[in-house]
Enzyme design. Structure first.
Site, PDB file in Angstrom:
ATOM      1  N   SER A 181      39.792  36.341  29.030  1.00 15.92           N
ATOM      2  CA  SER A 181      39.456  36.310  30.560  1.00 15.92           C
ATOM      3  C   SER A 181      40.471  36.190  31.310  1.00 15.92           C
ATOM      4  CB  SER A 181      38.264  35.357  30.587  1.00 15.92           C
ATOM      5  OG  SER A 181      37.393  35.901  31.977  1.00 15.92           O
ATOM      6  N   ASP A 225      30.434  44.186  30.099  1.00 19.26           N
ATOM      7  CA  ASP A 225      31.309  43.157  30.580  1.00 19.26           C
ATOM      8  C   ASP A 225      31.219  43.342  32.028  1.00 19.26           C
ATOM      9  OD1 ASP A 225      32.514  40.803  31.520  1.00 19.26           O
ATOM     10  OD2 ASP A 225      34.232  40.988  29.987  1.00 19.26           O
ATOM     11  N   HIS A 273      31.149  40.140  28.076  1.00 17.76           N
ATOM     12  CA  HIS A 273      32.015  39.249  28.138  1.00 17.76           C
ATOM     13  C   HIS A 273      32.216  38.204  26.683  1.00 17.76           C
ATOM     14  CE1 HIS A 273      35.215  37.693  30.765  1.00 17.76           C
ATOM     15  NE2 HIS A 273      34.682  36.539  30.423  1.00 17.76           N
TER      16      HIS A 273
END
Length: 715
Positions: free
Chosen positions: A567, A653, A688
């Protein structure tokens, strides 16, 4: 066309494999007088909002490219498929498959989760609170299974439970689940007596739910068209979602809305916040028709959070220059800042991370110089005592629990060598009761491993903590491969916790290290401030300094380090790949935020307005534009050799969209002069967090470890 690089299986067998080539379709635009060229902008689907809800809506040309990348990665890594299977088997062998959690008492019942042997998803359960302790594994003879995750998720490519919240009378359960990986949660209501769901279905929510005291309605947060949690609504059982009453609407696109319940159970807590400002409203759960009451209106850079006891509020805040936070109290009937009275004063360098309030005790979780501790305060006489541990580096977390009128708190302790332990602690008696120790069925000897805390010196002189794990018999002569993990954003602290999966690398001779770089809060709030906006480059240079310090201490050597981040930590990976490619043998960028400039210029994307306080707004501020442009990984790919790179993403995501790693990989391949190889793998059925099933997730971890082993020539 480029063949697989040295050290990877296809090259070793003399069978070159051509990687996919993304067509360049340049998009040019100007910002603050500077022209920007984006050759792969087309990989962002124009209908991305629809794709989040229906992945089959992805345009054909984009789908074909992503599938080709997935096929290339699988083909290139095919010869080590047995290694991946072995890694999965090892990691699964360290999991107690029928593990049960420690029950959390609430009145007549205690609630907990467990897994069945072979099950991918949790079972949400309860049992009478007066029954003996739940067994370490297997079903409990007096339990009720409230939600069977394996049954609910059967046949679905993705399934994840977000929350399961029982009503005050223990008759119903509001539970939410995501079936796409897009974090669009549907809330349903289960009648516990019958085990059946009611007709109520509340769609497109954040997954959070708080019951009104009478159990006839609940509050939830609705996502807007841009996937932002923006409204709080009240749903009455037996009515259509279209009839739900809006109780709060956030007008500022830069603020996200979350709901919770005070530990006392008295109030619904509605918090609107970005990364540096917050605002709280309360609503009496006994009076669901009443309006929300504002605690204190938002002020720039003022952060506060609220708990309740009797006629007073207890507030954790950074008010009045309390950079590392303090705790104040205020009258319930006059809660504004003018009435705040210090209870626990601010101490620079000692960050109060969490406030937990019980009927008789105030508990806070603090961290100082990357070491956590728990402090218990008796509210009768204001006496305090500390719960701490002696290991050089460890992880310590508070479990909030369901009860308020209790003398017991629960904490979880582990270190990089010590499996997780769940303890109950008597706030008055100071007695510790071990409730659960993490089992490692295939065996684990903590004495066979060493965990250490080192410090690296950053270019500006700051000392950056590093947590280390390696086998005790490892010879530290600089030859060992090393996996260096980093994140460094949003004030997120990276705990030095036990992870069974890491043993598969460490037992193969790896050193594992966590770089506690600026952008986190391991050394207080200033550590975070010094790693955001115009100071963001500190995060990258800290990470590079950690790698260099580990080399100097002979834990590893250049080209023996595999860097890993996800991320915002994936942005870190992209930045250090551009800045210091010669340090690394490989880089794993998991759902990497690498297209920073384009994303921060696109106000329609879910996270962009709330992220401006973190990175800066490049559309409005030329200074922010110049800073972001200077480090944005996608925009700074250079004609140089790069290490081997594995980029991972998820099609649905909403946080780091799939096109960020896809565009980055395409630009790397078109620009780099040598090195590599570069792989892209997009999970076409997840978002995600990757695969939701606990064993499916092991496949993804094994892929990362397989890549790391190959990058250093150990596969």
């Amino acid at each position: 066309m480029t063949e697989i690089g040295r050290g990877f299986p296809a090259h070793q067998t003399g069978m070159p494999i051509a990687h996919p080539i993304a067509e360049a379709r340049p998009r040019r635009f100007s910002v603050h007088g500077q022209e920007i060229t984006d050759p792969y902008a087309w990989l962002k689907a124009e209908n991305w909002q629809t794709v989040l809800k229906d992945p089959a809506a992805l345009p054909e040309d984009i789908a074909a490219y992503l599938k080709a990348e997935n096929a290339f990665a699988e083909s290139a890594l095919a010869r080590t498929a047995d290694l991946r299977k072995q890694l999965v088997a090892e990691m699964r062998g360290r999991i107690q498959e029928d593990e049960s959690g420690v029950p959390d008492p609430d009145g007549p019942f205690a609630y907990y989760t467990r897994h069945r042997e072979g099950g991918q998803h949790p079972l949400i359960c309860r049992r009478p609170a007066t029954s003996p302790d739940v067994p370490e594994s297997g079903p409990d003879p007096v339990e009720t299974i409230l939600i069977d995750g394996d049954q609910e998720g059967a046949g679905l490519p993705f399934f994840e439970i977000a929350a399961a919240v029982h009503s005050d009378d223990h008759a119903r359960l509001a539970w939410s689940a995501d079936t796409k990986g897009s974090e669009l949660y549907t809330i349903r209501v289960r009648d516990i007596a019958t085990g059946l769901d009611l007709d109520d279905r509340v769609e497109a929510t954040s997954g959070e739910a708080v019951w009104a005291a009478d159990g006839d309605s609940f509050w939830y947060v609705a996502l807007d068209a841009n996937h932002r949690p923006a409204k709080v609504l009240r749903h009455r059982l037996g009515t259509a979602q279209s009839a739900d009453e809006t109780v709060y609407t956030e007008r500022d696109a830069g603020y996200f809305v979350h709901i919770g319940k005070t530990q006392s159970g008295a109030f619904l807590d509605v918090t609107a916040s970005d990364h540096e400002t917050s605002e709280v409203r309360l609503l009496d759960r006994q009076a669901a028709e009443a309006p929300l009451r504002l605690v204190h209106p938002r002020e720039p850079l003022l952060i506060y959070g609220v708990e309740h006891r009797g006629d007073r509020l207890f507030i954790r805040t950074n008010a009045d220059g309390a950079e590392d936070f303090k705790i104040v109290t205020a009258p319930l009937d006059d809660p504004g800042r003018a009435s705040w009275t210090d209870l626990v004063p601010h101490r620079p360098g000692v960050m109060i991370r969490h406030l937990h309030l019980l009927a008789d005790h105030l508990i806070r979780l603090e961290i100082e110089n990357a070491r956590p501790r728990i402090v218990v305060r008796d509210l009768a006489d204001d006496s305090e005592h500390t719960v701490a541990f002696d290991e050089e580096t460890y992880s310590l977390g508070l479990r909030a629990g369901l009860a308020f009128d209790t003398q017991t708190i629960r904490f979880v302790y582990s270190s990089m060598t010590t499996p997780s332990e769940t303890w109950d602690y008597g706030c008055r008696s100071k007695a510790r009761t071990l409730r659960k120790r993490q089992a490692v069925p295939s065996g684990h000897d903590p004495a066979a491993y060493v965990t250490r805390r080192l410090f690296a010196t950053a270019p500006d002189g700051e000392r950056v903590p590093i947590s280390l794990l390696h086998r005790r018999d490892l010879v530290l002569d600089g030859s060992a491969p090393l996996l260096l993990y980093g994140y460094g954003s949003y004030g997120t602290l990276m705990p030095a916790a036990f992870r069974t999966s890491l043993l598969s690398l460490v037992d193969r001779g790896f050193v594992y290290a966590i770089a506690h770089i600026r952008g986190g809060t391991e050394k207080g709030w200033r550590w975070y401030l010094d790693g955001k906006r115009e100071k963001k480059p500190n995060t990258f240079t800290d990470f590079i300094a950690c790698a260099q310090a580990l080399i100097a201490a002979r834990y590893t050597a250049e080209k023996r380090i595999v860097a890993h981040g996800g991320s915002a930590g994936g942005m870190l990976m992209g930045a250090v790949a551009n800045m210091a490619p010669g340090l690394f043998a490989g880089i794993v960028a998991d759902v990497p935020f690498v297209d920073v400039l384009n994303t921060m210029l696109d106000a329609e994307l879910p996270l962009t307005p709330p992220e401006w306080p973190e990175w800066g707004n490049p559309a409005e501020s030329e200074a922010a534009f110049r800073t972001i442009l200077s480090y944005s990984p996608y925009d700074n790919v250079a004609a140089q050799d790069y290490p081997a790179i594995l980029a991972l993403g998820g099609l649905t995501d909403p946080r780091v969209t799939y096109w960020e790693p896809a565009k980055w990989v395409a630009r790397l391949r078109a620009t780099m002069t040598g090195g590599g190889p570069v792989f892209l793998r997009i999970n076409m059925e997840a978002g995600h967090g990757g695969a939701a099933g606990r064993f499916d997730r092991l496949e993804e971890v094994a892929l990362i470890y397989e890549f790391a082993l190959m990058a250093v020539g150990k596969a």
